[in-house]
Structure formats: structure tokens, C-alpha cells
Scaffold this active site. Structure first.
Site, PDB file in Angstrom:
ATOM      1  N   ARG A 213      37.677  42.614  44.194  1.00  0.00           N
ATOM      2  CA  ARG A 213      36.230  42.380  44.156  1.00  0.00           C
ATOM      3  C   ARG A 213      35.815  41.364  45.215  1.00  0.00           C
ATOM      4  O   ARG A 213      34.718  41.439  45.779  1.00  0.00           O
ATOM      5  CB  ARG A 213      35.816  41.895  42.762  1.00  0.00           C
ATOM      6  CG  ARG A 213      34.317  41.914  42.543  1.00  0.00           C
ATOM      7  CD  ARG A 213      33.964  41.805  41.078  1.00  0.00           C
ATOM      8  NE  ARG A 213      34.229  40.470  40.546  1.00  0.00           N
ATOM      9  CZ  ARG A 213      34.120  40.158  39.256  1.00  0.00           C
ATOM     10  NH1 ARG A 213      33.805  41.084  38.370  1.00  0.00           N
ATOM     11  NH2 ARG A 213      34.345  38.929  38.839  1.00  0.00           N
TER      12      ARG A 213
ATOM     13  N   LYS B 222      45.374  33.106  46.718  1.00  0.00           N
ATOM     14  CA  LYS B 222      46.298  32.394  45.836  1.00  0.00           C
ATOM     15  C   LYS B 222      46.124  32.962  44.435  1.00  0.00           C
ATOM     16  O   LYS B 222      45.160  32.666  43.736  1.00  0.00           O
ATOM     17  CB  LYS B 222      46.030  30.887  45.808  1.00  0.00           C
ATOM     18  CG  LYS B 222      47.196  30.114  45.148  1.00  0.00           C
ATOM     19  CD  LYS B 222      46.754  28.878  44.408  1.00  0.00           C
ATOM     20  CE  LYS B 222      46.277  29.119  43.012  1.00  0.00           C
ATOM     21  NZ  LYS B 222      47.301  29.652  42.066  1.00  0.00           N
TER      22      LYS B 222
ATOM     23  N   ASN C 123      43.690  37.039  34.148  1.00  0.00           N
ATOM     24  CA  ASN C 123      43.267  38.033  33.160  1.00  0.00           C
ATOM     25  C   ASN C 123      42.896  39.384  33.764  1.00  0.00           C
ATOM     26  O   ASN C 123      42.982  40.409  33.096  1.00  0.00           O
ATOM     27  CB  ASN C 123      42.120  37.492  32.291  1.00  0.00           C
ATOM     28  CG  ASN C 123      40.900  37.115  33.095  1.00  0.00           C
ATOM     29  OD1 ASN C 123      40.980  36.819  34.288  1.00  0.00           O
ATOM     30  ND2 ASN C 123      39.747  37.105  32.450  1.00  0.00           N
TER      31      ASN C 123
ATOM     32  N   GLU D 106      32.762  31.971  40.151  1.00  0.00           N
ATOM     33  CA  GLU D 106      32.559  32.753  38.925  1.00  0.00           C
ATOM     34  C   GLU D 106      33.328  32.022  37.846  1.00  0.00           C
ATOM     35  O   GLU D 106      34.549  32.119  37.762  1.00  0.00           O
ATOM     36  CB  GLU D 106      33.050  34.191  39.131  1.00  0.00           C
ATOM     37  CG  GLU D 106      32.560  35.143  38.063  1.00  0.00           C
ATOM     38  CD  GLU D 106      33.599  35.407  37.004  1.00  0.00           C
ATOM     39  OE1 GLU D 106      33.443  34.831  35.899  1.00  0.00           O
ATOM     40  OE2 GLU D 106      34.553  36.155  37.247  1.00  0.00           O
TER      41      GLU D 106
ATOM     42  N   GLY E 178      36.464  24.791  38.634  1.00  0.00           N
ATOM     43  CA  GLY E 178      35.468  25.095  39.655  1.00  0.00           C
ATOM     44  C   GLY E 178      34.771  23.851  40.168  1.00  0.00           C
ATOM     45  O   GLY E 178      34.508  23.725  41.377  1.00  0.00           O
TER      46      GLY E 178
END
Length: 514
Positions: A192, A207, A184, A285, A268
Site C-alpha cells: 500500500r 523495515k 498484522n 497511520e 508514531g
């Protein structure tokens, strides 16, 4: 769905979303010959490498193939890790100023080529060109910020409890970092992380998401032009089918010292389990489910503007986008009416390269199906569709406004990742906070109020990592980005972001005979 909408609502639907057809989108295609940063091979150890097979990258607006990209597997991933580990030995010994200069050159090149980079985002991700240009500015800002922060990694001298010892604290890079990013924000989610990693003295293997590898490979091209040494920045694109095997290498190889991931909470958790065997440092995140609260004291016009900015950026496909709208009874009707009018006036669906477009497609059919499932569930439980509610061509979904929403509906219990605004009525501040904090995630939250006492209370009591007060957009390179609960671990951006790639070494110098 149309049976739910009154005739007046159907008329408004035509204003919000003219009927899209394949014929309307047919004329939009990426001219490969005019895309100077388009690369289709992996980038390992300073070389462009081909894999044994390729996978297609599609324009989500048209379904047309943009390019075929090398489908890297575990072997290429291992080569990239080895290259990064080898490069780390020299990169960690470079001076902070040397790293700063190279990151600044990379930033300058991104700024110079912002149009080309934005075009790649629009075609592989579906964003309107204006938003893609905004992402490139945002993306480049992290390289600029961390080029400056590279020279501010300070250690400490701690007063010793005994006279013949000195205590020093050194900050040193953690090593090779595996960077796993979503589709996205295919450029910003890389810079970042990578900006901080390289500033700290780490090397990286990226990746990118299988839907959006072209932005990552374009960044590799510019990194090479900037003079980033071979092996410091590596990119291994791969298909959805090969992602688990590549991820296994990047998360379990003992040469990797750090994993940074942006994506779903479920994925995650899988990566955290992989990292546990070798006790790697991790940054996560993960998912969001942001509340957007409008209190009776709010400036309604500002609240509507904040809602439009927060909800409809990237067609609602952001991890910090508002997902649950809670509006106090005293202004509920006024807010809903004005929000509906703003949607009619400001939103236009189409291909992102059309300058009139404000809403592009969702990334794929699965994403569109999820939004429609949530709308259908809400209507079956008593919600009313005031705007939108339908799927158009391909993965386009009309911006949708729901009222009479309750907390038992899917749209208030699950992250949507689409252009859906479910509005819940509440009576008291305590009630709003209870609903807002009921989620098992806590990334961002927003609220609008002009009561100073209420602002402090609610900002402190919201269980999220980032709070927007009378503001719908909060991200910047200077501010820490991250959440609480199951929204993740660690912070990105800001002065704290570089700490995620550093270890603190304690050095005790003894027997000094004062």
C-alpha cells in the site's frame, strides 16, 4: 474468570473454543524445502546481504522457530538509504509508463505465487490460511492500482493574473522514502505504501516488523524477478533490540525525504519528533479505537454479520477492527443473543494452516496478556462474561463477549487488538455519538441504521477518517485509508495515496511579451 460465568455460559464456551493443547498444534510446521519464496537475508541495492548476527522468526501458534533472519543494524540501514538515494537519480527519470509496466509485472508475480506468499503469512503472523490468501489479494491490488495511477500524475496550468506570465504546477517525487510497517498485515502494509512510492518515482527502504520479516523478503524476491532496478526497493529486517537504532537512521538521515509508518500512536509520535529535525514529509497511520454502533432501526442480522466480520478478522488484530460496541436499548438483548449464537456457530480456534480454523493465535504472549487484563478489569467493574474470557495454549485467547460494560472500563478506553467484544447499552443518538467521539483517536467507525436521515447525521458527526454504514469491512485499494485526531496524518490507497510521495513545484514563466 469461571466464577463470573453461569453454568450455561460454560457449556457455550466449549462450543466456541475447544480446549487447545500443545499436542494439537504439534503437527503444524512450515516445510522450508517447499517454501520457494523463503529468504532470510536483507535485500540492499539488488543484492541479498547477510548481517553479523541473526534473529529467530517464530510461529505464534506453536512457538516453534521458522527461520533465522539477518539482523540488520544501522550500518545496513545506511547502506540501504545510500543505495536508494543513488537509484533515485535514474528511477525518477524513468517514464510513468515504464514504472507502470514494472509494477504490473510485480502484481502478476504476486498473483502467481499467492499460495506461497499466504503460507508465509500464516506461519509468521498466525492468520488462518483463508485470511492470508485474502491479504495477498488485497496486497497485490495496491500494486495493480498504483501501476495504473502512475500514468495519471497530472500537473496544472493556472491562469495568470498578468498577461506576460504563465503559471505551471509540476508534480515531482519527494525522494527516498523510509517505509516502516507492522506485523498484522505483513504484505499489504508494504504494498500500500511502496506501490504509491514507486509509481510516483520515489525509491524505498522497508523495515518490516521483527515478528514478520519473511513476507517483506518474499516481496523483495518477486520485485527482483519483476525487474525492479537495484536500489529502488530495499528491505532491512532487524530484531526488536536493533529496531531503535535502525529506525534512527531511517528517520534522521538527511538523504531520506519521506517517512511512512503504520503502528502505534506512541511510536508514531517518536518518529515524528525524529523527522522534525530535517523537516521530512511524513505519513502516519496510527492507532484506532473504532466504535460500532447499532441503532434501534438497524437490521439486527446484518449488524451481527458486520460485527463478526469487523471484530474477528485476524483474531481482532487490525487497526480498523471494532473496539467499542454501542447498542441501543430497544434491540440490545436481541443483538447480544444473536451475536453470541454467531460466535458459537462460526468461530473455531486452531493453527492457521488447518482449513477449519477461523481464529488463530495472537501475535505473542504480551498481546494475550493485554486482552486478559482488559477482561479482568471489566469484570472487576461489573461486566459479565457471556462467551470466552480465558487464555488457552500459548497466545491463544478465546473469543470473548462482555455485557454490562461501562465507559470507565479499560476495554472502552484502550485499543484491545484482540478477540474481545465489549457491549455498551445506550439510549439516544446523542449519547452514542458522545461516547464514540470521546477517544483521542479516530481511524474507523461503523454503525447500522435504516433511518436515512440518521445515516447522514451520524456519518457526518462521527470523528473518524473512515465510516462503514451497514458494513463491517471498508478497505479497498480504490478508497483512501487514514484517520483524524491522533490516528495519523495523510491517506494511503486511492488516487490520494500517490500525492503523499509527491511535491508540487510552481514554475513561473515570465516576460513573454504578449
Amino acid at each position: 474468570m469461571s466464577a463470573v460465568c453461569a453454568p450455561r455460559t460454560r457449556r457455550l464456551l466449549r462450543l466456541v473454543a475447544p480446549r487447545l493443547t500443545a499436542a494439537m498444534l504439534r503437527n503444524y510446521s512450515l516445510d522450508v524445502s517447499a517454501a520457494p519464496l523463503l529468504r532470510t537475508q536483507g535485500y540492499v541495492d539488488g543484492r541479498w546481504v547477510s548481517a553479523a548476527s541473526v534473529f529467530p522468526v517464530l510461529d505464534p501458534a506453536t512457538g516453534q522457530e521458522i527461520a533465522r533472519v539477518s539482523d540488520c543494524g544501522p550500518a545496513e540501514a545506511k547502506q540501504a538509504v545510500d543505495a536508494a538515494y543513488k537509484a533515485f537519480e535514474s528511477w525518477k527519470r524513468s517514464t510513468a509508463k515504464e514504472r507502470s509496466v514494472l509494477l504490473r509485472k510485480w502484481f502478476d508475480l504476486m498473483t502467481l505465487h499467492k499460495e506461497d506468499l499466504a503460507k508465509l503469512i500464516t506461519f509468521e503472523c498466525g492468520k488462518p490460511m483463508k485470511e492470508s490468501l485474502g491479504e495477498i489479494t488485497y496486497s497485490a491490488s495496491f500494486l495493480e492500482w498504483f501501476s495504473e495511477e502512475a500514468r495519471r500524475v497530472y500537473g496544472d496550468i493556472v491562469p495568470s493574473p498578468v498577461r506576460d506570465r504563465k503559471i505551471f504546477l509540476l508534480k515531482q517525487p519527494v525522494g527516498v522514502a523510509s517505509i516502516i510497517t507492522p506485523w498484522n498485515f505483513p504484505s499489504a502494509m508494504i504494498t500500500r505504501k511502496v506501490g504509491a512510492a514507486l509509481a510516483a518515482g520515489c525509491t524505498v527502504v522497508v523495515k518490516p516488523a521483527e515478528d514478520t520479516p519473511l513476507s517483506a523478503l518474499a516481496l523483495a524476491e518477486l520485485a527482483e524477478q519483476a525487474g525492479i532496478p537495484a536500489g529502488v526497493f530495499n528491505v532491512v529486517p532487524c530484531s526488536r533490540e536493533k529496531t531503535p537504532a535502525v529506525g534512527q537512521v531511517l528517520c534522521t538521515d538527511p538523504l531520506v525525504g519521506k517517512i511512512s509508518f503504520t503502528g502505534s500512536t506512541a511510536t508514531g509520535k517518536v518518529l515524528l519528533k525524529m523527522a522534525a529535525d530535517t523537516v521530512k514529509k511524513v505519513s502516519m497511520e496510527l492507532g484506532g479505537h473504532a466504535p460500532f454502533i447499532v441503532f434501534d432501526s438497524a437490521d439486527v442480522d446484518r449488524a451481527v454479520a458486520g460485527a463478526m466480520a469487523s471484530k474477528f478478522r485476524n483474531s481482532g488484530q487490525t487497526c480498523v477492527c471494532s473496539n467499542r460496541f454501542l447498542v441501543q436499548s430497544g434491540i440490545y438483548e436481541r443483538f447480544v443473543d444473536k451475536l453470541g449464537q454467531a460466535m458459537d456457530a462460526e468461530l473455531r480456534l486452531g493453527h492457521g494452516s488447518d482449513p477449519q480454523t477461523t481464529q488463530g493465535p495472537l501475535i505473542n504472549s504480551r498481546a494475550a496478556d493485554k486482552v486478559l487484563q482488559q477482561v479482568s478489569d471489566a469484570v472487576s467493574r461489573g461486566a459479565t462474561v457471556l462467551r470466552g474470557g480465558k487464555r488457552l495454549h500459548g497466545s491463544f485467547v478465546e473469543p470473548t463477549l462482555l455485557v454490562d460494560v461501562s465507559t470507565d472500563m479499560l476495554c472502552t478506553r484502550e485499543e484491545t487488538f484482540g478477540p474481545l467484544v465489549p457491549v455498551i447499552r445506550f439510549e439516544t443518538e446523542q449519547e452514542a455519538l458522545a461516547v464514540a467521539n470521546s477517544a483521542n483517536v479516530g481511524l474507523a467507525g461503523y454503525f447500522f441504521s435504516q433511518d436515512v436521515s440518521q445515516i447522514w447525521r451520524v456519518a457526518e458527526d462521527l470523528e473518524v477518517g473512515m465510516v462503514g454504514v451497514n458494513e463491517g469491512i471498508v478497505s479497498s485499494a480504490e478508497a483512501p485509508f487514514g484517520g483524524v485526531k491522533e490516528s495519523g496524518l495523510g491517506r494511503e490507497g486511492s488516487k490520494y495515496g500517490i500525492d503523499e510521495y509527491l511535491e508540487v513545484k510552481y514554475m513561473c514563466l515570465g516576460n513573454l511579451n504578449p
